[in-house]
Every structure is written in structure tokens, then in C-alpha cells.
Design an enzyme around this catalytic site. Sequence first.
Site, PDB file in Angstrom:
ATOM      1  CD  GLU A 137      -8.771  -4.637   5.265  1.00 43.33           C
ATOM      2  OE1 GLU A 137      -9.742  -5.306   5.400  1.00 43.33           O
ATOM      3  OE2 GLU A 137      -7.678  -4.629   4.822  1.00 43.33           O
ATOM      4  CG  ASP A 141       4.056   1.521  11.969  1.00 45.90           C
ATOM      5  OD1 ASP A 141       3.135   2.417  12.107  1.00 45.90           O
ATOM      6  OD2 ASP A 141       4.596   1.782  10.708  1.00 45.90           O
ATOM      7  NE  ARG A 167       2.865 -11.893   9.189  1.00 44.09           N
ATOM      8  CZ  ARG A 167       1.578 -11.903  10.111  1.00 44.09           C
ATOM      9  NH1 ARG A 167       0.770 -10.907   9.831  1.00 44.09           N
ATOM     10  NH2 ARG A 167       1.460 -12.680  11.227  1.00 44.09           N
ATOM     11  NE  ARG A 168       4.998  -3.164   8.829  1.00 43.10           N
ATOM     12  CZ  ARG A 168       4.676  -2.000   9.201  1.00 43.10           C
ATOM     13  NH1 ARG A 168       5.626  -1.027   9.321  1.00 43.10           N
ATOM     14  NH2 ARG A 168       3.683  -1.391   9.161  1.00 43.10           N
ATOM     15  CB  SER A 179      -0.715   0.050   1.239  1.00 41.24           C
ATOM     16  OG  SER A 179      -0.070   0.035   2.358  1.00 41.24           O
ATOM     17  CG  HIS A 180       2.556   3.304   2.821  1.00 40.67           C
ATOM     18  ND1 HIS A 180       1.502   2.453   3.448  1.00 40.67           N
ATOM     19  CD2 HIS A 180       2.312   4.463   3.021  1.00 40.67           C
ATOM     20  CE1 HIS A 180       0.561   3.168   4.283  1.00 40.67           C
ATOM     21  NE2 HIS A 180       1.104   4.505   4.052  1.00 40.67           N
ATOM     22  CG  LEU A 208      10.072  -9.831  18.842  1.00 38.76           C
ATOM     23  CD1 LEU A 208      11.344  -9.707  18.521  1.00 38.76           C
ATOM     24  CD2 LEU A 208       9.929  -9.026  20.402  1.00 38.76           C
ATOM     25  N   PRO A 209       6.751  -7.204  17.392  1.00 35.88           N
ATOM     26  CG  PRO A 209       5.964  -5.572  18.555  1.00 35.88           C
ATOM     27  CD  PRO A 209       6.481  -6.821  18.694  1.00 35.88           C
TER      28      PRO A 209
END
Lengths: 331, 331
Positions: free
Chosen positions: A186, A176, A305-306, A44-45, A301-302
Site C-alpha cells: 500500500e 489471516d 469475503r474470500r 496479489s498472490h 466472519l473473518p
Amino acid sequence: MATMNAQQIADLAQAALERAGTRGPAAASLARAVAAAEMDGIRSHGLIYVPIYCEHVQCGKVDGKAISEVGYSNTSSISVNAHDGFAHPAIDAGFEELIPRTRENGTAAISVKNSYNCGVLGYHVEKLAQHGLVGLGFTNAPASIAPVGGARKVIGTNPFALAAPDGEGGAVFVLDQSASVVAKSEITLHAREGRSIPEGWAYDSDGNPTTDPDAALKGTMAPAGGYKGFGTGLMVELFAAVLAGATLGKDASPFAGTAGGPPRTGQFFIALDPASFSGDGFGARMTDLAAAITNQPGARLPGQRRMENRQRHTANGVTVDDALIARIEAI
Amino acid sequence: MATMNAQQIADLAQAALERAGTRGPAAASLARAVAAAEMDGIRSHGLIYVPIYCEHVQCGKVDGKAISEVGYSNTSSISVNAHDGFAHPAIDAGFEELIPRTRENGTAAISVKNSYNCGVLGYHVEKLAQHGLVGLGFTNAPASIAPVGGARKVIGTNPFALAAPDGEGGAVFVLDQSASVVAKSEITLHAREGRSIPEGWAYDSDGNPTTDPDAALKGTMAPAGGYKGFGTGLMVELFAAVLAGATLGKDASPFAGTAGGPPRTGQFFIALDPASFSGDGFGARMTDLAAAITNQPGARLPGQRRMENRQRHTANGVTVDDALIARIEAI
């Protein structure tokens, strides 16, 4: 389908941004963020946003020629005026001061005003972690959330982001998260597909819960965790708008579309040097805390996935739609 | 029932704390906070807590004689070692440095380690607002929340608090919110009364949702807003424990009861001078934002109820149970 690496993505984005009227260094700053978003799997970015950025330069929502002005109000406070230009070069310019000042003084902060959508907020704070600092960031957005008990929107989906350094040029985690239950996109998607939305996502314009996406788009987004989500978004608004001297979300022009002129929203970043507070004990405690999460199957952990997307895309490249490339090249 | 003013409440608390073995200045600092909690209608942290504070001095969970040590690691970073004493005098000592340093440098921060339950977190950040500063605070607590997808608790109910100055010696709002859906004391109350708890409050020890308060007390508290609540609590843990050099919540001894010795948890506060970032525009924007909330019937600024209680109690005094007074006087 084409397979591209980060440099190729950045080059494609930069050339288009420059053709649309963005000065070189600003285009380069934004293009690096576009490439990073693609590498992290945040499409999306990524490149899909480049035509919008270009359109916003062309319609005057962003001044592509703006040169951000870095003010040194005090030893540990830096104020950046983006002068209606892109947020990314303004943040980059501020960080050039923020990083050495934090190392020198233990704590420092920058505000950015007359700015624009800064894309993935975690991207910016991760840079601070890469320099060995704890980075906490805020960015405000056009209003979409009402206070609990009210019906009129006051704050935006207002994310905050936090990155913890691993001491080896990277981040242990990058948090984030926005203040709303879901992203507005969404709800737009559900409206376009004619599907109802789950309860708890949004309210209609009278402040009543709704499952009708069209009513939701005319109403407000539900804050995550009720009044606690609104509280978190209010924190972001205090830093990124009130303290930064930027436009309040309730008065900002939309990020989407070409109407309304520059949104003039803001960002705020606080950086802290672990060595100044906890000597050399930071790393061990950070590792201990992170392991207590990653040792549990199913927990993450935050930003994990990225990071996995980034590793995969660094090894194999990113697959990009030919039509999108053609569209960007045609700008 | 007796009617008491703030000074009488503080005197009652201070005398008991001193008799239990707390040195005078530390007892005075804590007693002021006890009185403030009563004035704000937060009875859980008012006089009812004084016998527990005293017991914790007597059993060694708190060292009543501790003198906190303020370290000046850098221009804008202050590290306080509470040395197993009460949190309140350690925070007070740090704020004596934090406030002038923030005025001088624009931004500054203090960490507090080897500390204890700091009571109402909002009480501390409100002091910063009373000095014209934006105050952001974090305090960690013994673990009670598991990461989403996991079942073992990693972080505590970890509140953060934020106060915005009104420029006239007060705060426009004081946000003070924990990372969990409800306070653990709510679940304890349901268990005692044999009532089931609503869905969404807690998980059992296998990580499954539960409405059984006893299973919940053996399990974990649900984070507010799911993974976003966990994220907010993780932010608090990063500041108040990892960065401060305090004990992680997962390793801390309980705040309740007499077992386990000092919890050695931590606090972290960041203060910012509005004038450094936005010149004299802060007040007008803050008023504008606050009005957008208070203008909506049914919506409230964070901390508004506490402020109303304070005004009422300042005018009329606080009603205190005679048995509680007798219990405190008997210490």
C-alpha cells in the site's frame, strides 16, 4: 480478457514454474495455491506472482529442485527442512504427517525452516480445517516493524492465521491477519503515485510518524494497535523463526527483487483435534459463536469475503488479463 | 503501611480464602498467584482481589470445595474440568500432566472448562517457560467487544499470553495482552471520576464511537487495532471456549459482582519443547532476537516492567496498606 477456471489457472502456473526450473511436484503444489488465491480474489498472490516465482527460481533465491526433508523429532512434533525450496511443497509434505498425528494424539505441530514466502497463510490453515482440525499458523518475513519506543525494524509484517473446521470438509472461518496497520505494498503504491499516506501507517527512519511514503519506505511499518500489534508479530517470530530454526526477519534477505539469495524464513503450524478436547460439543458452540457475528448486519466472519469470491469464481470463472497470460506463457 | 514478602502475602491470602470456604490446596494455588501479582506490581490482581475471591466463594460464584478433574483424552491433549472451582488449581493440575507430556511428545495442550477468571494469564505461561517450554495461553471472559461493523458484544477482552524459556529456569519475555484498546476498569474509573474518555476506547450501545464513559459502559469496548484486535480476541474465544468446551463469553455471567452464578469460562494452553523443533539452536536465536529489541533505547521486551518490579520487591518487599490487611484478616 480470458475466463479461466481453477484447473486452467493451476495448469498455466505449473507449466511456467516447471519451465523456469521447478521440479514437477513442487510446481504443482505452488500452482494449486496460485489458483486458490485467484479463486478467493486475492490477486496479489495469484497469477501476477507467477513471473516473480519463476524469476526467483532462475536467480537462485529459490532452489526449484529442492526436496523438502520431513524430520520426526517426536510423537507430536514434526520438523521440515525446505532446503531453500518453495514453502508450499514443504508445508504440504509436513501436513501429510501433521494431520494423522493430530488425529492420533490430539495435538501436533510442524516447523518449517530454510523456507520462503508461503503466499496466503490462510490457505494452509484452511486445509487443516478441511480435515476437521483447528489450524493455527505463523510465517515470518523480512523485518519492517520496530518495537514500540525503538526505531530499528526487528520483525516483519508476520501474519498469523487460524481456521475453525465446520465438520463438513470446510472452515467456519479463516482468520489471516498481519501485524502491521497496512501492507507494505500500500505504501509502495502511494509512493509510486506521489500521494501522501495517512497518519498512523508508518514511521520514518528516526521512529517519528510520517505521511511521506518515501520516508516510510526507508523507515518502519506501524504495528496494528501499537504495542499489541508488535506483540502479535513477536509471537509469530517466536514460532516461525526462533522455534522453527529459521532465519530471523531482521537477518532475512528480501522476498521482493532478486538480490540476497534465499531468505530462509520459516513457518510453524499447530493442529488440534476438537474431539480430543470437547467431544462432540465443538460444532454446536462454533455455530453459536459464528451466528452471534453473522446475525449482526455489517459484521462478517473473518475470511467471509474470500469465501464469497470463491463461490462466484467457481460458478463464473476468473477473468484474467490476456497480457498477463501471454507474459506467463512466454516464460 | 506494612512491608511484606511473597510468603507473607501468600499466607495472608490463603488463610482468608480458607476461612471463606476454599479447600486448602485450592486456596494455596490461588494465594501463590496473588503473591506473584503483588511482586510483579500488578496490584489489580494482588491482595485487593482477595476480598472479591472470598465473596465469590461465599455467594456461590465459585465452589471453593471443587476438585478439578484431569481427563486424558489423548497422548498430547489433556482436558481439565474445573467443576466451578477456581481456575488456578485446575490449571496447576493440568500443568502437572502437560509439562511431562510436552517433554515426551514435543507438543501438548490442555483445555480447562467450567472455570473462572484465571487472574494474570502471563503468570501461568511463565511457569511453562520456567520448565524450559514455550507456553501459549488463552482465557475468555464475559463479552464486552462487538465485531467490527456490529454493535452487540460477542467476545470478552480475551487475552492471550506467550512465554519464551531462557533455558535457565526463567523466561526471556512474557507477553500478556488483551484484545481491547484499554481495560474496562479504566472506563469505570473515568465514569466514577466524571471524566470523559479519549476517542477510540469504546462505542455506545448503537455502535457509535463515544467519549462518554457511562455510554461506553452500556456499549462495547473498542478492539485494539480495529478488526485485527477482534480477530485476536476471536482466536482466544475459539481456544478457551469453543475448543475447551467452556461457556462462550456472550453467555457467561460477569466476573464482577455476586450475581449470575459461576461464569464457567475457560482456558487453553499449548506447550512446545524447543529441543523437539530446533535442537539446541533455540537459545542463541532467542537471545539474538531479544537483543535486537533491548539494544534500542526506549524499547522493552514484553513483561520487562513486571520483571523489574519483581526484582525490586524481592529485594525490598512490597508495601501493603494496613487497612487492606485488616480487611482481609477480618474475612
